[in-house]
Motif scaffolding. Structure first.
Motif, PDB file in Angstrom:
ATOM      1  N   THR A  57       0.856  -1.190   0.000  1.00  0.00           N
ATOM      2  CA  THR A  57       0.000   0.000   0.000  1.00  0.00           C
ATOM      3  C   THR A  57       0.888   1.235   0.000  1.00  0.00           C
ATOM      4  OG1 THR A  57      -1.664   1.264   1.226  1.00  0.00           O
ATOM      5  CG2 THR A  57      -0.164  -0.079   2.522  1.00  0.00           C
ATOM      6  N   PRO A  58       0.496   2.288  -0.703  1.00  0.00           N
ATOM      7  CA  PRO A  58       1.276   3.534  -0.655  1.00  0.00           C
ATOM      8  C   PRO A  58       1.028   4.331   0.624  1.00  0.00           C
ATOM      9  CG  PRO A  58      -0.593   3.780  -2.133  1.00  0.00           C
ATOM     10  CD  PRO A  58      -0.588   2.343  -1.702  1.00  0.00           C
ATOM     11  N   ASP A  59       0.056   3.896   1.462  1.00  0.00           N
ATOM     12  CA  ASP A  59      -0.276   4.613   2.692  1.00  0.00           C
ATOM     13  C   ASP A  59       0.244   3.820   3.881  1.00  0.00           C
ATOM     14  OD1 ASP A  59      -1.287   6.156   4.673  1.00  0.00           O
ATOM     15  OD2 ASP A  59      -3.411   5.868   4.176  1.00  0.00           O
ATOM     16  N   PRO A  60       1.356   4.236   4.513  1.00  0.00           N
ATOM     17  CA  PRO A  60       1.913   3.455   5.635  1.00  0.00           C
ATOM     18  C   PRO A  60       1.024   3.460   6.871  1.00  0.00           C
ATOM     19  CG  PRO A  60       3.102   5.528   5.367  1.00  0.00           C
ATOM     20  CD  PRO A  60       2.178   5.419   4.199  1.00  0.00           C
ATOM     21  N   SER A  61       0.026   4.364   6.933  1.00  0.00           N
ATOM     22  CA  SER A  61      -0.853   4.385   8.109  1.00  0.00           C
ATOM     23  C   SER A  61      -1.804   3.179   8.133  1.00  0.00           C
ATOM     24  CB  SER A  61      -1.656   5.688   8.129  1.00  0.00           C
ATOM     25  OG  SER A  61      -2.502   5.772   6.996  1.00  0.00           O
ATOM     26  N   ARG A  62      -1.985   2.531   7.013  1.00  0.00           N
ATOM     27  CA  ARG A  62      -2.842   1.339   6.957  1.00  0.00           C
ATOM     28  C   ARG A  62      -1.991   0.097   7.272  1.00  0.00           C
ATOM     29  NH1 ARG A  62      -7.709   2.711   4.845  1.00  0.00           N
ATOM     30  NH2 ARG A  62      -7.807   4.655   3.647  1.00  0.00           N
ATOM     31  N   HIS A  63      -1.672  -0.080   8.532  1.00  0.00           N
ATOM     32  CA  HIS A  63      -0.776  -1.164   8.944  1.00  0.00           C
ATOM     33  C   HIS A  63      -1.508  -2.249   9.734  1.00  0.00           C
ATOM     34  CE1 HIS A  63      -0.900   0.715  12.913  1.00  0.00           C
ATOM     35  NE2 HIS A  63      -0.649   1.871  12.313  1.00  0.00           N
ATOM     36  N   GLU A  64      -2.825  -2.309   9.629  1.00  0.00           N
ATOM     37  CA  GLU A  64      -3.601  -3.358  10.284  1.00  0.00           C
ATOM     38  C   GLU A  64      -4.422  -4.102   9.238  1.00  0.00           C
ATOM     39  OE1 GLU A  64      -4.310  -1.848  14.860  1.00  0.00           O
ATOM     40  OE2 GLU A  64      -5.954  -1.740  13.433  1.00  0.00           O
ATOM     41  N   LEU A  65      -4.310  -5.429   9.257  1.00  0.00           N
ATOM     42  CA  LEU A  65      -5.047  -6.267   8.320  1.00  0.00           C
ATOM     43  C   LEU A  65      -6.316  -6.761   9.019  1.00  0.00           C
ATOM     44  CD1 LEU A  65      -5.154  -7.756   5.589  1.00  0.00           C
ATOM     45  CD2 LEU A  65      -3.977  -9.661   6.709  1.00  0.00           C
ATOM     46  N   LEU A  66      -7.476  -6.478   8.410  1.00  0.00           N
ATOM     47  CA  LEU A  66      -8.760  -6.892   8.966  1.00  0.00           C
ATOM     48  C   LEU A  66      -9.119  -8.249   8.367  1.00  0.00           C
ATOM     49  CD1 LEU A  66     -10.701  -3.502   8.673  1.00  0.00           C
ATOM     50  CD2 LEU A  66      -9.319  -4.334  10.558  1.00  0.00           C
ATOM     51  N   ALA A  67      -9.243  -9.271   9.245  1.00  0.00           N
ATOM     52  CA  ALA A  67      -9.576 -10.632   8.811  1.00  0.00           C
ATOM     53  C   ALA A  67     -11.054 -10.894   9.093  1.00  0.00           C
ATOM     54  CB  ALA A  67      -8.701 -11.653   9.528  1.00  0.00           C
ATOM     55  N   PHE A  68     -11.749 -11.451   8.097  1.00  0.00           N
ATOM     56  CA  PHE A  68     -13.182 -11.710   8.202  1.00  0.00           C
ATOM     57  C   PHE A  68     -13.434 -13.229   8.117  1.00  0.00           C
ATOM     58  CE2 PHE A  68     -12.517  -7.560   6.303  1.00  0.00           C
ATOM     59  CZ  PHE A  68     -13.296  -6.741   7.120  1.00  0.00           C
ATOM     60  N   ASN A  69     -14.679 -13.574   8.396  1.00  0.00           N
ATOM     61  CA  ASN A  69     -15.053 -14.983   8.266  1.00  0.00           C
ATOM     62  C   ASN A  69     -15.172 -15.414   6.806  1.00  0.00           C
ATOM     63  OD1 ASN A  69     -17.242 -13.432   7.749  1.00  0.00           O
ATOM     64  ND2 ASN A  69     -18.694 -14.541   9.034  1.00  0.00           N
ATOM     65  N   LEU A  70     -15.032 -14.446   5.878  1.00  0.00           N
ATOM     66  CA  LEU A  70     -14.953 -14.736   4.443  1.00  0.00           C
ATOM     67  C   LEU A  70     -13.486 -14.619   4.043  1.00  0.00           C
ATOM     68  CD1 LEU A  70     -16.521 -15.312   1.804  1.00  0.00           C
ATOM     69  CD2 LEU A  70     -16.656 -12.835   1.467  1.00  0.00           C
ATOM     70  N   PHE A  86     -22.861  -9.378   1.704  1.00  0.00           N
ATOM     71  CA  PHE A  86     -22.780 -10.564   2.574  1.00  0.00           C
ATOM     72  C   PHE A  86     -23.262 -10.171   3.967  1.00  0.00           C
ATOM     73  CE2 PHE A  86     -19.424 -11.051  -0.621  1.00  0.00           C
ATOM     74  CZ  PHE A  86     -19.772 -12.281  -1.179  1.00  0.00           C
ATOM     75  N   PRO A  87     -24.539 -10.264   4.235  1.00  0.00           N
ATOM     76  CA  PRO A  87     -25.063  -9.808   5.534  1.00  0.00           C
ATOM     77  C   PRO A  87     -24.435 -10.551   6.707  1.00  0.00           C
ATOM     78  CG  PRO A  87     -26.834 -10.124   3.948  1.00  0.00           C
ATOM     79  CD  PRO A  87     -25.617 -10.696   3.331  1.00  0.00           C
ATOM     80  N   GLY A  88     -23.983 -11.761   6.528  1.00  0.00           N
ATOM     81  CA  GLY A  88     -23.395 -12.516   7.636  1.00  0.00           C
ATOM     82  C   GLY A  88     -21.917 -12.278   7.828  1.00  0.00           C
ATOM     83  N   LEU A  89     -21.366 -11.277   7.173  1.00  0.00           N
ATOM     84  CA  LEU A  89     -19.936 -11.007   7.264  1.00  0.00           C
ATOM     85  C   LEU A  89     -19.591 -10.510   8.665  1.00  0.00           C
ATOM     86  CD1 LEU A  89     -17.266 -10.803   5.580  1.00  0.00           C
ATOM     87  CD2 LEU A  89     -17.826  -8.371   5.323  1.00  0.00           C
ATOM     88  N   LYS A  90     -18.504 -11.077   9.243  1.00  0.00           N
ATOM     89  CA  LYS A  90     -18.048 -10.665  10.560  1.00  0.00           C
ATOM     90  C   LYS A  90     -16.527 -10.572  10.568  1.00  0.00           C
ATOM     91  CE  LYS A  90     -21.871 -12.764  13.150  1.00  0.00           C
ATOM     92  NZ  LYS A  90     -22.223 -13.722  14.228  1.00  0.00           N
ATOM     93  N   ARG A  91     -16.013  -9.629  11.353  1.00  0.00           N
ATOM     94  CA  ARG A  91     -14.560  -9.495  11.500  1.00  0.00           C
ATOM     95  C   ARG A  91     -14.128 -10.409  12.645  1.00  0.00           C
ATOM     96  NH1 ARG A  91     -12.797  -3.670  12.676  1.00  0.00           N
ATOM     97  NH2 ARG A  91     -13.464  -4.233  14.779  1.00  0.00           N
ATOM     98  N   VAL A  92     -13.166 -11.292  12.363  1.00  0.00           N
ATOM     99  CA  VAL A  92     -12.758 -12.283  13.355  1.00  0.00           C
ATOM    100  C   VAL A  92     -11.484 -11.855  14.078  1.00  0.00           C
ATOM    101  CG1 VAL A  92     -13.901 -14.153  12.126  1.00  0.00           C
ATOM    102  CG2 VAL A  92     -11.542 -13.584  11.554  1.00  0.00           C
ATOM    103  N   GLU A  93     -10.617 -11.093  13.421  1.00  0.00           N
ATOM    104  CA  GLU A  93      -9.392 -10.668  14.095  1.00  0.00           C
ATOM    105  C   GLU A  93      -8.783  -9.495  13.322  1.00  0.00           C
ATOM    106  OE1 GLU A  93      -6.611 -13.864  14.111  1.00  0.00           O
ATOM    107  OE2 GLU A  93      -6.970 -14.423  12.027  1.00  0.00           O
ATOM    108  N   ARG A  94      -7.784  -8.868  13.987  1.00  0.00           N
ATOM    109  CA  ARG A  94      -7.084  -7.714  13.414  1.00  0.00           C
ATOM    110  C   ARG A  94      -5.587  -7.947  13.619  1.00  0.00           C
ATOM    111  NH1 ARG A  94      -8.681  -2.162  12.926  1.00  0.00           N
ATOM    112  NH2 ARG A  94     -10.629  -2.684  13.991  1.00  0.00           N
ATOM    113  N   HIS A  95      -4.811  -7.964  12.508  1.00  0.00           N
ATOM    114  CA  HIS A  95      -3.380  -8.269  12.570  1.00  0.00           C
ATOM    115  C   HIS A  95      -2.577  -7.015  12.240  1.00  0.00           C
ATOM    116  CE1 HIS A  95      -3.974 -12.625  12.817  1.00  0.00           C
ATOM    117  NE2 HIS A  95      -4.928 -12.488  11.891  1.00  0.00           N
ATOM    118  N   PRO A  96      -1.663  -6.622  13.124  1.00  0.00           N
ATOM    119  CA  PRO A  96      -0.708  -5.575  12.709  1.00  0.00           C
ATOM    120  C   PRO A  96       0.288  -6.165  11.713  1.00  0.00           C
ATOM    121  CG  PRO A  96      -0.203  -6.356  14.919  1.00  0.00           C
ATOM    122  CD  PRO A  96      -1.478  -7.030  14.532  1.00  0.00           C
TER     123      PRO A  96
END
Length: 788
Positions: A57-70, A86-96
């Motif tokens: 990414t050209p934006d270094p401030s986006r340093h967290e990866l959002l992981a979903f159940n998809l 996807f109405p059933g979409l949920k975020r399961v974890e967040r990775h730096p």
């Protein structure tokens, strides 16, 4: 292919395919820590595989990866429309995660600028546009000749864009779409290939636009400079003209002053001559006065002698009485002559006084000096003549007085009067001398005025010299400006020559691109011919099967009316023609063709019915293969449709690009592509949030093209109801965009999808808009005729 870079490699499901390719280097980029470790384990025995654990990414401030159940939806951005999809979409974890700019990735692990055949696989949900734009801005995307993009048609993440915008940017950069995979409609894939000629042409066009802009700016600057130069030149010319006029006026004034000076010089010369003449006359008068005084002395001496003689002759008085009487008579005559001379002298003195007054007037009016001088000369000449006569008379008088004094004592009175007259004459000459001195003072004043005029003349000469110098400076300035203008013109000619060279390069590249496109068109034409032959064979086989099944009577449920309609349709379509698909029933097709033949519509507009479009196209433009096989035996030639043939225009609208390409292929293989315009219009929300084709721009252009009395046949297919949507928005859209044309609207029945309320809804809409309408008799369809 030398280098293959996969951004968003994920679980590595495609690694085996990459290993089976001829790629010398394989770069797998994955930000998820667990997936990256899995990729390293899978590729630990492969020397040509490199795993990069980083978020691109050209934006270094986006340093967290959002992981979903998809699993395929992992992203650096927050989801927006993805939750709606996807109405059933949920975020399961967040990775730096560690971030890396696209340029740094290419410099560290990517292909070099001179490495051919590199491939980029991009699967970065939400970050596609940022990565591609960074590579485009750095001009590093050109290192990849092949590109495979996976993206959603709509923006699903915060700040992301849809696939159409990404494809448009890539096509503008020089990529061409070579394949499209719509197996997953939510995440379709596109295969693109970089066209160097197209990219070079785009760059040349950009350079040409920049050069043209620079040329326009240069021409504008030159025009501004020329305008400023013209204005400055006009101003300088005006100033120069004004200065020349002022110089002319000054020269005229100087000429007048010179003339006045010449006149004053002449007047001074005349006055000097008059003064010299008066001095001469005064000198002569003084000499005469001296002579008169001497004569007076002699007269006194003679008087004394006469008294002595009288005394001596007293004794002889008686003897001399007669002589005395004679002398008295002569003395009376002499007195009378002296009286006359005295009057003459008084007149002369009066004339001299008048001459002095005229001379004073000459000083006031120089223009009359010449005439007065001539008059004065004439008068002075007369005076001189009179003085000469007076002198002669005075000499005679003195002679007579001497003789009279010798004779009588009364001659003394005559001498006294003569002396008085001489004194008056002396006084007159003294006055004249004083006037001459005053005239000399006046001459001095005029000499001073003449000197002042000379100084003014010299100052004018200096100003004239300065004006000439300034004029020379202006001339040099104009010459320099002319040289600058010539240099600018030469520069402009060089720019024009460069533009012509660019135009020649663009024309050469355009010819190469056209030749390449012609080769592709020939290939497509050959494929179309093969498809047509296959269609013909399949049609003949189907016809044979139908005849066989009819003969055997297996599972025949056809009614008498259907048999009659199919026979009529077969007769209408001539020999060898078939019904293109199962979307149109034979009875419907026959009814539509007969109605279209009767009404002679100006335009046929078909939504989502490719089979009906193919049927109408074959009616409008016969198959050249079938027509040629029938007409060649009779020696006839096939005639292409003209403006008098109907329909003049057929437009088919499909909501999927794949369907558009398939229909275009069928039309091309049948030789009827010239009768149909195929348009792609996806489904969008229309009136009352109902879906309908995004055809408003197309309808607006048609409204500008059609006459108000045009007749339009509109057929809306079963694609919408088969997908669970209503065709209710069709009528409102057509009435809004084609308000003045007559519409024949046909909706074939959709099996299993009930639209019982649709006719009543449309009837209320037409009544509300006060439009005249009537129902049409088309089998298995709802049909309306709506007058404009």
């Amino acid at each position: 292919m030398h280098t293959l870079m996969h951004i968003g490699a994920g679980h590595g499901s495609e690694l085996a395919e990459w290993l089976a390719s001829d790629a010398e280097r394989i770069v797998l980029v994955e930000p998820h820590p667990e997936l990256a470790e899995q990729l390293r384990i899978m590729a630990e025995n492969e020397a040509r595989v490199t795993v990069v654990e980083a978020a691109i990414t050209p934006d270094p401030s986006r340093h967290e990866l959002l992981a979903f159940n998809l699993p395929d939806a992992h992203s650096l951005r927050e989801p927006t429309a993805l939750t709606q999809l996807f109405p059933g979409l949920k975020r399961v974890e967040r990775h730096p995660v560690q971030t890396m700019p696209p340029a740094e990735l290419l410099d560290a692990s990517g292909p070099g600028s001179d490495e051919p055949g590199a491939t980029l696989i991009l699967e970065a949900p939400g970050e596609e546009q940022a990565i591609l734009q960074a590579l485009i801005d750095g001009d590093r995307l050109q290192r990849f000749s092949q590109l495979r993009l996976t993206a959603s048609p709509e923006p699903l993440f915060e700040g992301s864009v849809g696939a159409p915008e990404l494809l448009q940017a890539l096509q503008a950069y020089g990529y061409e779409i070579t394949a499209e995979d719509q197996q997953d409609p939510d995440w379709p894939r596109w295969q693109l290939q970089l066209n160097p000629l197209k990219r070079h042409l785009t760059q040349l066009q950009a350079e040409l636009a920049a050069t043209q802009q620079a040329r326009d700016e240069a021409e504008k600057a030159i025009a501004d400079r020329q305008e400023a130069h013209a204005e400055a030149q006009a101003t300088l010319n005006k100033q120069l003209i004004e200065q020349l006029e002022a110089l002319v006026q000054k020269e005229k004034a100087l000429t007048e002053l010179m003339e006045q000076r010449d006149q004053q010089d002449e007047a001074l010369a005349e006055q000097k001559a008059q003064r010299e003449k008066l001095d001469t006359q005064l000198k002569a008068v003084q000499e005469e006065l001296t002579a008169t005084q001497q004569a007076r002395t002699e007269g006194e001496k003679a008087k004394a002698e006469a008294e002595k003689v009288i005394a001596e002759s007293h004794q002889a008085t008686q003897q001399a009485q007669q002589e005395a009487q004679a002398a008295n008579s002569e003395l009376a005559n002499l007195k009378q002559q002296l009286t006359e001379q005295h009057e003459t002298l008084a007149q002369k003195e009066k004339a001299l006084t008048e001459l002095m007054e005229q001379r004073d007037q000459q000083d006031e009016a120089l223009a009359e000096q010449k005439a007065q001088r001539e008059k004065l000369d004439t008068q002075l000449k007369a005076v001189q003549e009179e003085l000469t006569a007076t002198q002669q008379a005075r000499a005679e008088a003195e002679k007579a007085m001497a003789e009279a004094e010798k004779v009588s004592t009364e001659s003394q009175e005559a001498r006294a009067e003569t002396q008085s007259k001489l004194e008056q004459t002396h006084t007159w000459f003294m006055n004249r001398k004083q006037q001459a001195e005053e005239q000399a003072d006046t001459l001095q004043v005029r000499d001073a005025e003449l000197a002042r005029l000379k100084r003014e003349h010299e100052a004018l000469q200096v100003q004239l010299s300065e004006a000439e110098k300034e004029r020379d400076q202006y001339q040099r300035y104009f010459q320099n400006r002319k040289k600058e203008h010539q240099a600018a013109q030469a520069s402009l000619e060089e720019v024009g020559k460069a533009l012509r060279d660019k135009d020649a390069v663009i024309a050469r590249l355009s010819e190469q691109l056209a030749a390449q496109q012609q080769g592709e068109d020939a290939t497509r034409s050959r494929l179309g011919e093969l498809e047509g032959k296959l269609d013909q064979l399949f049609g003949e086989q189907r016809h044979y099967i139908q005849q066989t099944t009819s003969a055997l009577g297996q599972h025949v449920t056809r009614s008498a009316r259907q048999q009659r309609d199919e026979q009529a349709l077969a007769h209408y379509l001539h020999h060898g023609r078939r019904l293109p698909g199962a979307e149109v029933l034979p009875a419907q097709a026959l009814a539509l063709l007969e109605y279209h033949q009767q009404q002679r519509h100006d335009l046929v507009l078909v939504f989502g019915m490719a089979s009906l479009t193919e049927l109408l196209a074959r009616v409008a433009m016969p198959d050249p293969r079938l027509e040629g096989s029938r007409d060649n035996s009779a020696g006839q030639q096939r005639i292409a449709p003209s403006q008098g043939d109907l329909p003049q225009r057929i437009i088919s609208v499909e909501h999927r690009q794949q369907a558009c390409r398939e229909l275009e292929g069928l039309l091309a293989s049948a030789g009827t592509a010239g009768a149909v315009t195929v348009k792609h219009a996806p489904w969008v929300a229309a009136a009352s949030d109902q879906l309908f084709y995004a055809c408003e721009p197309l309808l607006e252009r048609l409204y500008g093209w059609l006459d108000d009395a045009a007749r339009v046949l509109v057929v809306v297919g079963q694609a919408l109801p088969e997908a669970g949507h209503s065709r209710q928005a069709a009528l409102a859209t057509l009435l809004q965009r084609l308000p003045t044309q007559r519409l024949d609207l046909v909706l074939p029945h959709a099996d299993g999808h009930h639209e019982e309320a649709l006719p009543a809804q449309w009837q209320r809409l037409l009544d509300a808009r006060q439009r005249e309408w009537s129902r049409l008799d088309v089998p298995q369809a709802n049909a309306w005729r709506i007058d404009g």
